[in-house]
Motif scaffolding. Structure first.
Motif, mmCIF file in Angstrom:
data_model
loop_
_atom_site.group_PDB
_atom_site.id
_atom_site.type_symbol
_atom_site.label_atom_id
_atom_site.label_comp_id
_atom_site.label_asym_id
_atom_site.label_seq_id
_atom_site.Cartn_x
_atom_site.Cartn_y
_atom_site.Cartn_z
ATOM 1 N N TYR A 164 -190.532 -53.376 22.217
ATOM 2 C CA TYR A 164 -190.760 -53.294 20.717
ATOM 3 C C TYR A 164 -191.896 -53.750 20.783
ATOM 4 N N ALA B 242 -183.888 -36.390 18.174
ATOM 5 C CA ALA B 242 -185.115 -37.752 18.883
ATOM 6 C C ALA B 242 -186.305 -37.465 19.006
ATOM 7 N N ILE C 283 -187.191 -44.820 12.432
ATOM 8 C CA ILE C 283 -185.521 -43.734 12.411
ATOM 9 C C ILE C 283 -184.617 -45.361 11.921
ATOM 10 N N ALA D 114 -180.556 -45.733 12.788
ATOM 11 C CA ALA D 114 -179.205 -45.472 13.008
ATOM 12 C C ALA D 114 -178.382 -45.943 13.287
ATOM 13 N N PRO E 148 -178.140 -45.460 17.658
ATOM 14 C CA PRO E 148 -179.149 -46.077 17.861
ATOM 15 C C PRO E 148 -179.671 -45.668 19.691
ATOM 16 N N ILE F 217 -180.711 -42.117 20.609
ATOM 17 C CA ILE F 217 -182.139 -42.000 19.755
ATOM 18 C C ILE F 217 -182.870 -42.401 20.787
ATOM 19 N N ALA F 218 -183.056 -44.273 20.846
ATOM 20 C CA ALA F 218 -184.641 -44.700 21.989
ATOM 21 C C ALA F 218 -185.038 -44.015 23.028
ATOM 22 N N THR G 282 -187.324 -40.695 22.372
ATOM 23 C CA THR G 282 -188.402 -40.865 21.339
ATOM 24 C C THR G 282 -189.020 -42.168 21.837
ATOM 25 N N VAL H 78 -186.931 -47.445 16.353
ATOM 26 C CA VAL H 78 -185.524 -47.554 16.068
ATOM 27 C C VAL H 78 -184.472 -48.804 15.617
ATOM 28 N N GLY I 240 -181.362 -50.289 14.470
ATOM 29 C CA GLY I 240 -180.031 -49.704 14.651
ATOM 30 C C GLY I 240 -178.978 -50.538 13.952
ATOM 31 N N VAL J 201 -183.801 -51.619 21.183
ATOM 32 C CA VAL J 201 -183.207 -51.257 19.619
ATOM 33 C C VAL J 201 -183.137 -52.443 18.965
#
Lengths: 150, 150, 150, 150, 150, 150, 150, 150
Positions: C124, D49, D60, D62, D71, D74-75, D78, D82, D84, D110
């Protein structure tokens, strides 16, 4: 010398209490360890709690697992500040004891520590006693300074 | 007169604290209420905690919800006994705050009360102060006797 | 080279952080590991957090167990993005630390990872840094492609 | 101007997101709100995404409740960071969504916020963008200073 | 012969699946085991799910731990009945995976089994297939009779 | 026409089941609703379950709250696939019913849905029936396409 | 001599029941141990429960783990008092079984003991029987006195 | 006529007890309701419990919320069977009281009912009394038959 009573709900809780005893000794605080059960030996618990102030104790630390009634029952019979130490037993990870100690109803408080947080029970007893006893206040100050340094 | 500082993590916690203020008043214990956040106003929190003993406070009650860092952060900066009051917010029923206050790591204890247990926070402060202040001891004794009767 | 600060609440947390350190190294991201406690060494924490941006750090990863205040306290003193890593200790399975990190009150956010999710803390941090540093963006792309293949 | 995508797992989540939209506006951060479900409209989610970085989004957010896969899905598609946001629905108080977002397995992180912590989702997006965009950095600094004052 | 696809979110989940594979074999149900991650290999997951019905699979068993998105993501891309098997990882005892599988939002269901309940995943697949395939119906009847006897 | 039996543990559960009945109707799946309790009317439950297959039912949906034994007891007496729907009652938020349904022991599975997830119970029944009944398969396909569009 | 039936949901529960058998023997209470599963052998369970009173049993102790339906199913078929003993299995620490036994719906009660609390199941059976059987009353009195002394 | 004592930990618990009182009346079982607190009025609790058997009570039902020590404290002072009724208070949904009653340590059992399960407390008392009192046995049989019919 200020004196703290340490009560264990069962003999099997004694090893968990070791850091509590050690820390009280390190801080020069007198203490006595007794084993008694709110359920199996209620008369012993009641008598101890009801006379603890007269016996010269100033703080009571009570450790128990599972339904963990010991701290609350002690607090019901004494005006002294009671510190409750939840003991984690296999099967519920101590959440049962934590809730049984922290969630005291209005009127009779207990100070709940972390599950198996025996050292903090001693340090909280010291923080209470430090208000009245300059030697404890000084010892606690040294302890915290060393802790911050190292 | 003994003095207790009462800290609320946010203005929205003040109504929950009402029974705490009332009980301290009933027991003749001086108190001041301050709003400060361990996260949004950390400098204010640090300054308050670091000078609380010199300002004459003897016990600090800190109330907070959710991640509830306020009691622990206060305790990190003062040797005074800190009473932590978890506030229940919608979404987690206060279990988050309860754990964030009770599960303090070794070295810096906080006394955890029940979720929204504001009256008990006052009574625990009184039990601590009663060790040193005979007037509090007497007032607490009367309070508990009335409670047992009524 | 982008730099990430990794903070452990206690020495015992370092082994859990190993995959975090390794992943940052694999991605070519500079990092420094420091041990400091929000409770036992609050001044050190405050000083580190308040100066972290000036020292050239761009992201802070803070790992802690139990009441796990470290990430939130760091976030209170720095505008940098803080990634909180809950450490699971025996007795509560990390749920206490997870809630103490995720449930931050409005105004000061922390990005909560999984309990003991040290690798994801590094990834992250990389995703954040990739927005600004093309070398991190490329390294992360390669990393994810390999991961998808293998 | 930096741009943030805000995704809601269902239309019923939009009211909870209001503080997120407002805070992003206050900070001068461009944003777009889309409703899409990881379960009911998976193709839409994947396409969004996979093209989000090319579309110029940098972060992003989510939001989803219950099993809260949005979330994480999506992660998976991309490299962008992200955030969440677990939404609390009646029946489980958001603990289900919190765990479904925080407990991401190794490899695809996330950043989990508090249950219904919409404002913090915006502030964390701002903290990320501030590393790269001086205007966001300045706006965030002002925001935090005002917050500390007020 | 009816065919079941068994998907593991990671290689480390395979040992937990052993009773599932064995039970399907005992019941004469064809099966294939694949490892794929909803997060690390989303394209593989999507392709598998979208073509599973055409490939002749009739039921899909998907096992995953922690945030456990695999069963839900599979269910989003196929009309086939999906059986979700939560895997217990150290740190949360499988409650995270259980909630992430059981608490699917309206519109796309997954059948949640017990944590690590691999044998039941096979038996539920058999119960579904028994509606259509007399050989499975007979095998299941024999299996249950033996179970009741032994 | 395929037929589904819907069993409610008590009359008070019927309103929660409304979306289940409606969805089955929308998909052209025959269904019958019966109220019976695993505890108060065990003979009725046993007789229903033991004869359900012969009566022409192909799937059974059983809804119950609290200790929620109904789905498991039904599954003990029938080889048909049983879908368990946990009902959330005040006092435990449905977590009790969720665990009582999901955590079935090895040998007799139940497919657990989300707390109060009545629509998904119907959709999962449809997914099972679609393997055998082309009309259900077509209706489900149309339903999912509309859902993805709307 | 009063007789107690002890039922184990699976053979693997027998070691946990050891203190129950021993305590009943110590108190001079006749007992029989049977293994039967509410799910795998429902006919055996029903027949046992329906005839238990006629067979001369006065109390039934039923132990089970996970979804733990055995005590509740027994209670549905007999008017005798049923004591439920939740067994802790890896994966959920017994909380699942505890809730599945304690949270019985209105109309058919079960007396829930602690997770793995086998000795207490025996003592509660004794407390019930002591109302009617003076020999049990005397044996229990002796047992409790010894316990209080030792 | 058999007599049951019903104890409420606080006046606010009385409305929850209404179905208990009604059911005992319906079954022709004599009962008395008393309000007493294990914490605020410990002497009253001890005296009541220690003399309950001599006063002719045969079963004690004790209801309490939060840390819920009342049933366990009663059980410590009497050999009579004690039925514990956890009361759900806002803030923890009764899980605290449930654990504080169910998780009694070895040696002193309490029969835990569901949260707010007042009717079942009465029915369990009846099941105990039915062993000794034919009139209760008959009344309970009629009650259960009606329940099964209606």
């Amino acid at each position: 010398m200020p004196r703290v009573a340490i009560l264990a709900g069962s003999k099997s809780d004694i090893p968990v209490l070791e850091p509590c005893l050690q820390t009280l000794s390190d801080l020069g605080i007198g203490h006595e360890l007794h084993v008694m059960s709110a359920h199996r030996t209620p008369a012993k618990v009641q008598q101890f709690a009801a006379s603890a102030a007269d016996e010269g104790f100033e703080v009571i630390i009570a450790a128990a697992g599972m339904a963990a009634h010991l701290p609350g029952v002690i607090a019901a019979w004494t005006p002294l500040p009671v510190i409750g130490l939840p003991i984690g037993k296999p099967g519920m990870s101590g959440l049962d004891a934590l809730l049984a100690i922290a969630q005291m109803p209005p009127g009779v408080p207990v100070a709940c520590m972390a599950v198996n947080g025996a050292k903090n029970a001693a340090l909280y007893a010291a923080a209470i006693l430090a208000l009245k006893h300059p030697t404890v206040s000084e010892a606690l100050e040294v302890y915290r300074r060393k802790q911050a340094e190292g």
